[in-house]
Structures are given as C-alpha cells and as structure tokens.
Design a protein around this motif. Structure first.
Motif, PDB file in Angstrom:
ATOM      1  N   LYS A   4       0.828  -1.078  -0.127  1.00 26.24           N
ATOM      2  CA  LYS A   4      -0.075  -0.031   0.116  1.00 26.24           C
ATOM      3  C   LYS A   4       0.699   1.327   0.155  1.00 26.24           C
ATOM      4  O   LYS A   4       0.500   2.294  -0.548  1.00 26.24           O
ATOM      5  N   THR A   5       2.045   1.364   0.615  1.00 28.22           N
ATOM      6  CA  THR A   5       2.893   2.263   0.669  1.00 28.22           C
ATOM      7  C   THR A   5       4.206   1.878   0.215  1.00 28.22           C
ATOM      8  O   THR A   5       4.923   0.850   0.596  1.00 28.22           O
ATOM      9  N   PRO A   6       4.526   2.380  -0.976  1.00 30.92           N
ATOM     10  CA  PRO A   6       5.894   1.894  -1.586  1.00 30.92           C
ATOM     11  C   PRO A   6       7.027   2.388  -0.772  1.00 30.92           C
ATOM     12  O   PRO A   6       7.014   3.622  -0.284  1.00 30.92           O
ATOM     13  N   LEU A   7       8.150   1.539  -0.618  1.00 27.32           N
ATOM     14  CA  LEU A   7       9.275   2.009  -0.035  1.00 27.32           C
ATOM     15  C   LEU A   7      10.301   2.820  -0.908  1.00 27.32           C
ATOM     16  O   LEU A   7      10.292   2.714  -2.078  1.00 27.32           O
ATOM     17  N   ASP A   8      10.691   3.937  -0.305  1.00 26.08           N
ATOM     18  CA  ASP A   8      11.755   4.776  -1.083  1.00 26.08           C
ATOM     19  C   ASP A   8      12.985   4.192  -0.935  1.00 26.08           C
ATOM     20  O   ASP A   8      13.182   3.042  -0.427  1.00 26.08           O
ATOM     21  N   ARG A   9      14.017   4.834  -1.683  1.00 23.83           N
ATOM     22  CA  ARG A   9      15.326   4.118  -2.039  1.00 23.83           C
ATOM     23  C   ARG A   9      16.212   4.026  -0.700  1.00 23.83           C
ATOM     24  O   ARG A   9      16.596   2.813  -0.541  1.00 23.83           O
ATOM     25  N   GLN A  10      16.068   4.930   0.223  1.00 25.11           N
ATOM     26  CA  GLN A  10      16.803   4.821   1.546  1.00 25.11           C
ATOM     27  C   GLN A  10      16.302   3.330   2.269  1.00 25.11           C
ATOM     28  O   GLN A  10      16.741   2.491   3.047  1.00 25.11           O
ATOM     29  N   GLU A  11      14.877   3.430   2.489  1.00 25.39           N
ATOM     30  CA  GLU A  11      14.272   2.357   3.173  1.00 25.39           C
ATOM     31  C   GLU A  11      14.662   0.840   2.466  1.00 25.39           C
ATOM     32  O   GLU A  11      14.949  -0.252   3.047  1.00 25.39           O
ATOM     33  N   LYS A  12      14.828   0.841   0.946  1.00 21.38           N
ATOM     34  CA  LYS A  12      15.314  -0.246   0.438  1.00 21.38           C
ATOM     35  C   LYS A  12      16.773  -0.718   0.601  1.00 21.38           C
ATOM     36  O   LYS A  12      17.005  -1.804   1.121  1.00 21.38           O
ATOM     37  N   GLU A  13      17.590   0.224   1.021  1.00 18.73           N
ATOM     38  CA  GLU A  13      18.792   0.198   1.038  1.00 18.73           C
ATOM     39  C   GLU A  13      18.789  -0.417   2.544  1.00 18.73           C
ATOM     40  O   GLU A  13      19.795  -1.237   2.947  1.00 18.73           O
ATOM     41  N   LEU A  14      18.200   0.021   3.404  1.00 18.55           N
ATOM     42  CA  LEU A  14      18.367  -0.365   4.888  1.00 18.55           C
ATOM     43  C   LEU A  14      17.796  -1.795   4.869  1.00 18.55           C
ATOM     44  O   LEU A  14      18.456  -2.713   5.745  1.00 18.55           O
ATOM     45  N   PHE A  15      16.780  -2.138   4.180  1.00 14.91           N
ATOM     46  CA  PHE A  15      16.197  -3.812   4.392  1.00 14.91           C
ATOM     47  C   PHE A  15      17.434  -4.543   3.889  1.00 14.91           C
ATOM     48  O   PHE A  15      17.581  -5.476   4.262  1.00 14.91           O
ATOM     49  N   GLU A  16      18.090  -4.087   2.579  1.00 15.03           N
ATOM     50  CA  GLU A  16      19.163  -5.072   2.064  1.00 15.03           C
ATOM     51  C   GLU A  16      20.315  -5.144   2.801  1.00 15.03           C
ATOM     52  O   GLU A  16      20.997  -6.114   3.038  1.00 15.03           O
ATOM     53  N   GLN A  17      20.398  -3.901   3.909  1.00 15.36           N
ATOM     54  CA  GLN A  17      21.752  -4.150   4.660  1.00 15.36           C
ATOM     55  C   GLN A  17      21.312  -5.040   5.799  1.00 15.36           C
ATOM     56  O   GLN A  17      22.243  -5.789   6.351  1.00 15.36           O
ATOM     57  N   ALA A  18      20.093  -4.972   6.216  1.00 17.53           N
ATOM     58  CA  ALA A  18      19.639  -5.614   7.338  1.00 17.53           C
ATOM     59  C   ALA A  18      19.742  -7.481   7.041  1.00 17.53           C
ATOM     60  O   ALA A  18      19.980  -8.031   7.679  1.00 17.53           O
ATOM     61  N   MET A  19      19.501  -7.711   5.999  1.00 16.63           N
ATOM     62  CA  MET A  19      19.156  -8.813   5.320  1.00 16.63           C
ATOM     63  C   MET A  19      20.445  -9.508   5.132  1.00 16.63           C
ATOM     64  O   MET A  19      20.756 -10.616   5.068  1.00 16.63           O
ATOM     65  N   GLY A  20      21.344  -8.805   4.608  1.00 14.09           N
ATOM     66  CA  GLY A  20      22.926  -9.187   4.556  1.00 14.09           C
ATOM     67  C   GLY A  20      22.853 -10.184   3.467  1.00 14.09           C
ATOM     68  O   GLY A  20      22.638 -10.201   2.468  1.00 14.09           O
TER      69      GLY A  20
END
Length: 179
Positions: A4-20
């Motif tokens: 419902k709410t698309p993620l912006d570029r910064q949130e996507k990067e944080l997610f990718e860092q967290a997932m490692g």
C-alpha cells in the motif's frame, strides 16, 4: 500482493543491509496422491468404528444423588476430586454441546468425546446437555457412570454452564502413548 505504501530508496537500502547475505529458500514441492476408493472406505470404516467404540446402556440405573448438584466419584477415586470439579479447579480442554441432538446421537457424541479425550490425553472435559425437558440432563450422568475411564463428574460451575452442564474428570493412563 502489492504494498500500500511503496518503499523509498533509503528504506530499500536499509532492508538490504539488514538482510545481509540471506538467500531465498528454494521450495520443495511435495506431490500428494489422492486417496483411492479403498483407502476412503477404510478411513470411513475407521471413523465409524471410533464413534461406536463404547456402547452405553439405557437400562442401567446407577445410584446417583436425587437432590442437590449432580455428582459422582468412582469408588477407587478420591472424593476430593468432585470438590475440585465443583470449585472450578479443573478447566475443561474439550467442550461438547448436545443442544438439538437426540438421545442416540448424544450417546454417540459422548462416546466419541471420551475416546477423543483419551486419545488426546485430555484430563477434563465439559458436556453441555442443557435443561429443557430434563431428558439428557438425567440420561447423560447415567451414561457417564458406565464408562470405565470416567473418574468423576460434577455439575459445572456457572462459568462452564451451571445446571445445564457437567465437568468430567477422566482417569488417563500414565503413558500418553499407550492407547
């Protein structure tokens, strides 16, 4: 499913860092075979047998109290168990509501409940028989007394049905895998 709410570029990067270095799982597919006609017949025969495992007699008239709350304790059991049931110390794990059932159906359902309690290692159950014309109210205790695994029963506290229900305590084997 769309977010419902698309993620912006910064949130996507944080997610990718967290997932490692986490890699997606590959799904193992299991192809289940549909049961054959003979397997269906065996299963329905087994269910019918389980429902009719114990037969209650309508002729048997046990010595039960005619006044006061309905209660029973097997001869080899401690009479304190009925008091614990009355106080609500045991909470039922399974509840059977007999409203709308005829006597024959009720007997089968009670037998199935008791078999299920033993199979699932349930110590306390509740049977709601209602009051109505008092047919089931008088018959259910007479049937329960006949079952060898019923240790005690008592009129349920108000929270579990009061005068229209019984709490049942079952005598379970020590080993839950023996039956």
């Amino acid at each position: 499913m769309k977010s419902k709410t698309p993620l912006d570029r910064q949130e996507k990067e944080l997610f990718e860092q967290a997932m490692g270095s986490v890699k997606p799982m590959s799904q193992d597919k299991v192809n289940l075979k549909k049961p054959t006609q003979s397997q269906k017949k065996q299963q329905s025969h087994r269910l019918t047998f389980e429902k009719q495992q114990f037969h209650f007699s309508d002729e048997y008239e046990p010595q039960l109290p005619s006044t006061g709350p309905m209660k029973y304790v097997r001869e080899d059991a401690d009479s304190f168990e009925a008091k614990l049931l009355r106080r609500g110390e045991y909470a039922p794990e399974l509840i059977l509501d007999l409203h709308g059932l005829k006597q024959q159906e009720s007997k089968q359902e009670i037998a199935a409940l008791l078999a299920s309690c033993i199979k699932q290692h349930v110590k306390c159950a509740c049977i709601i028989h209602g009051i109505g014309n008092r047919v089931l109210k008088t018959k259910v205790p007479h049937w329960l007394v006949q079952h060898p695994d019923v240790l005690a029963f008592h009129q349920a506290p108000l929270e579990w049905g009061g005068m229209g229900a019984l709490l049942i305590l079952l005598d379970l084997p020590d080993d839950p895998f023996c039956k």
